[in-house]
Enzyme design. Structure first.
Site, short mmCIF file in Angstrom:
data_model
loop_
_atom_site.label_atom_id
_atom_site.label_comp_id
_atom_site.label_asym_id
_atom_site.label_seq_id
_atom_site.Cartn_x
_atom_site.Cartn_y
_atom_site.Cartn_z
N ASP A 29 -14.45 25.24 15.45
CA ASP A 29 -14.81 24.07 14.65
C ASP A 29 -13.78 23.68 13.60
OD1 ASP A 29 -15.54 26.28 13.06
OD2 ASP A 29 -17.32 25.29 12.23
N ASN A 32 -10.58 22.37 15.22
CA ASN A 32 -10.77 21.03 15.79
C ASN A 32 -10.67 19.97 14.68
OD1 ASN A 32 -11.48 22.55 18.03
ND2 ASN A 32 -13.68 22.21 17.79
N TYR A 100 -19.80 34.24 24.95
CA TYR A 100 -18.84 34.51 23.87
C TYR A 100 -18.40 35.96 23.83
CZ TYR A 100 -20.12 30.02 21.77
OH TYR A 100 -20.33 28.69 21.54
N TRP A 101 -17.15 36.19 23.50
CA TRP A 101 -16.63 37.51 23.16
C TRP A 101 -15.96 37.34 21.79
CZ3 TRP A 101 -16.19 35.10 27.83
CH2 TRP A 101 -16.65 35.78 28.96
N GLY A 227 -26.22 12.33 14.95
CA GLY A 227 -25.85 11.89 16.31
C GLY A 227 -25.51 10.41 16.32
N ALA A 256 -17.88 16.65 18.36
CA ALA A 256 -18.12 15.32 17.76
C ALA A 256 -18.15 15.46 16.24
CB ALA A 256 -19.44 14.74 18.26
N ASP A 258 -17.02 17.89 14.44
CA ASP A 258 -15.74 18.40 13.91
C ASP A 258 -14.74 17.25 13.74
OD1 ASP A 258 -17.01 20.80 14.39
OD2 ASP A 258 -15.92 21.19 16.26
P1 ADP Z 1 -22.63 17.64 15.62
O1 ADP Z 1 -21.51 17.54 16.60
O2 ADP Z 1 -22.26 18.37 14.37
O3 ADP Z 1 -23.95 18.05 16.21
P2 ADP Z 1 -23.63 14.90 15.61
O4 ADP Z 1 -24.23 15.07 16.96
O5 ADP Z 1 -24.52 14.42 14.52
O6 ADP Z 1 -22.89 16.17 15.05
O7 ADP Z 1 -22.42 13.91 15.80
C1 ADP Z 1 -21.40 13.78 14.84
C2 ADP Z 1 -20.91 12.36 14.84
O8 ADP Z 1 -20.46 12.00 16.14
C3 ADP Z 1 -21.98 11.35 14.49
O9 ADP Z 1 -22.09 11.19 13.10
C4 ADP Z 1 -21.47 10.09 15.19
O10 ADP Z 1 -20.50 9.48 14.36
C5 ADP Z 1 -20.77 10.66 16.42
N1 ADP Z 1 -21.64 10.60 17.62
C6 ADP Z 1 -22.40 11.59 18.12
N2 ADP Z 1 -23.05 11.19 19.25
C7 ADP Z 1 -22.68 9.89 19.44
C8 ADP Z 1 -22.97 8.89 20.44
N3 ADP Z 1 -23.78 9.13 21.46
N4 ADP Z 1 -22.37 7.68 20.31
C9 ADP Z 1 -21.53 7.41 19.30
N5 ADP Z 1 -21.21 8.31 18.35
C10 ADP Z 1 -21.77 9.52 18.40
#
Ligand code: ADP
Length: 310
Positions: A29, A32, A100-101, A227, A256, A258
């Site tokens: 993480d 990245n 994982y290791w 997300g 995402a 990271d």
């Molecule tokens: P993590 O990877 O920590 O679980 P999230 O799933 O909340 O975090 O995603 C982190 C960021 O990635 C979000 O704030 C958003 O900007 C982007 N993201 C995640 N999923 C999508 C998606 N389906 N479409 C567009 N952007 C996304």
């Protein structure tokens, strides 16, 4: 020159491609985030603080850091340990599974390498980033020393940045995690939690509940990721909601958060306002999830970010 330190673990990644073939790369993480920050903001000095071994893969990992223009001055070599490793497989339904290791990896020893002289050097930095994964990786007996280092950096004016990034399997029990996270939230100037991370730990189920949960802590900048739904930020007492453009063809959501973190923090170090930093972070995350693996190819990523003038 602005500078940021990312402390934690980078692992050897083995990805199953066609049957019986493995593709080897490196991911973790904090690494990245460092990569995506540096790709977008080359003018910011970006360092990884970790421990590797003296083996050939450690050498290659260090070379990879350098090829991404990351500062490797604080990448230490342990004389008897080797890096952690994981294997990732995606089934026909797109479900990912991992092995994982990492229980005995060199990175677990990173705090041993942080001397008082090094703390002094780090004290002139702008930001010091660690995640819940970094905390889990640091050995229990080294945690008091780690918190002492964080306190010294904070006292010297370095902004402390924490992403909870909760991975249940890395912890002995929830009480242990909560105790460490309490210390982290108590010292953080900036935190970037995902709703999912905190749901299991504190039963908070919405961005608003995350903001409320963190209110008693003295955290100046809170960025809650959720997300594709939205990002909510709170700076001092100003709460803002930022919309996200959902990506239609999601290939792999690894890293995402990271990518978001790295580019968000780079933008903040570059003096940009929160709304612009969120936009850039979300754009980076949106580009990364359209590619397999944690680290998107440089040219594809740069092209996606060029649309926003970076
Ligand atoms: P993590 O990877 O920590 O679980 P999230 O799933 O909340 O975090 O995603 C982190 C960021 O990635 C979000 O704030 C958003 O900007 C982007 N993201 C995640 N999923 C999508 C998606 N389906 N479409 C567009 N952007 C996304």
């Amino acid at each position: 020159m602005k500078n940021i330190y990312f402390i934690g673990e980078c692992m050897i990644e083995l990805r199953a491609t066609v049957p019986s073939t493995l593709h080897q790369s490196f991911a973790g993480d904090v690494y990245n985030s460092a990569v995506y920050l540096k790709r977008c903001f080359p003018q910011i000095s970006t360092s990884v603080i970790t421990a590797l071994g003296e083996d050939n893969l450690s050498k290659k990992m260090r070379e990879r850091f350098a090829s991404e223009q990351l500062n490797t001055d604080y990448v230490f070599a342990h004389n008897s340990k080797v890096p952690g490793m994981y294997y990732i497989e995606t089934d026909e339904q797109g479900e990912r599974s991992f092995i994982y290791w990492r229980d005995d990896s060199a990175a677990k020893k990173v705090v041993e390498f942080i001397s008082p002289g090094l703390v002094k050097q780090l004290s002139s930095g702008d930001m010091f980033f660690f995640s819940g994964i970094s905390l889990a990786v640091i050995e229990e007996q080294a945690r008091a020393q780690f918190w002492d280092i964080v306190k010294q950096l904070k006292a010297a004016g370095v902004k402390i940045v924490f992403d909870p990034n909760y991975r249940a399997r890395l912890w002995d029990n929830v009480e242990q995690t909560k105790a460490q996270y309490h210390s982290a939230f108590s010292l953080a100037d900036i935190t970037l939690p995902g709703v999912e991370d905190l749901e299991t730990l504190y039963n908070v189920q919405s961005v608003e509940a995350v903001i409320d949960y963190l209110a008693p802590y003295n955290i100046n900048e809170i960025i809650v990721k959720n997300g594709p739904d939205s990002v909510i930020t709170k700076e001092a007492n100003t709460v803002q909601s930022h919309s996200i453009t959902p990506v239609k063809n999601v290939v792999d959501t690894t890293s995402a958060g990271d990518a978001f973190n790295g580019v968000y923090l780079g933008a903040r170090l570059d003096g940009r306002p929160i709304s612009e930093a969120v936009k850039l972070g979300a754009q980076a995350a949106g580009a990364v999830i359209q590619q397999p693996g944690a680290i998107a190819p440089k040219d594809v990523f740069q092209q996606a970010m060029a649309k926003s003038g970076l």
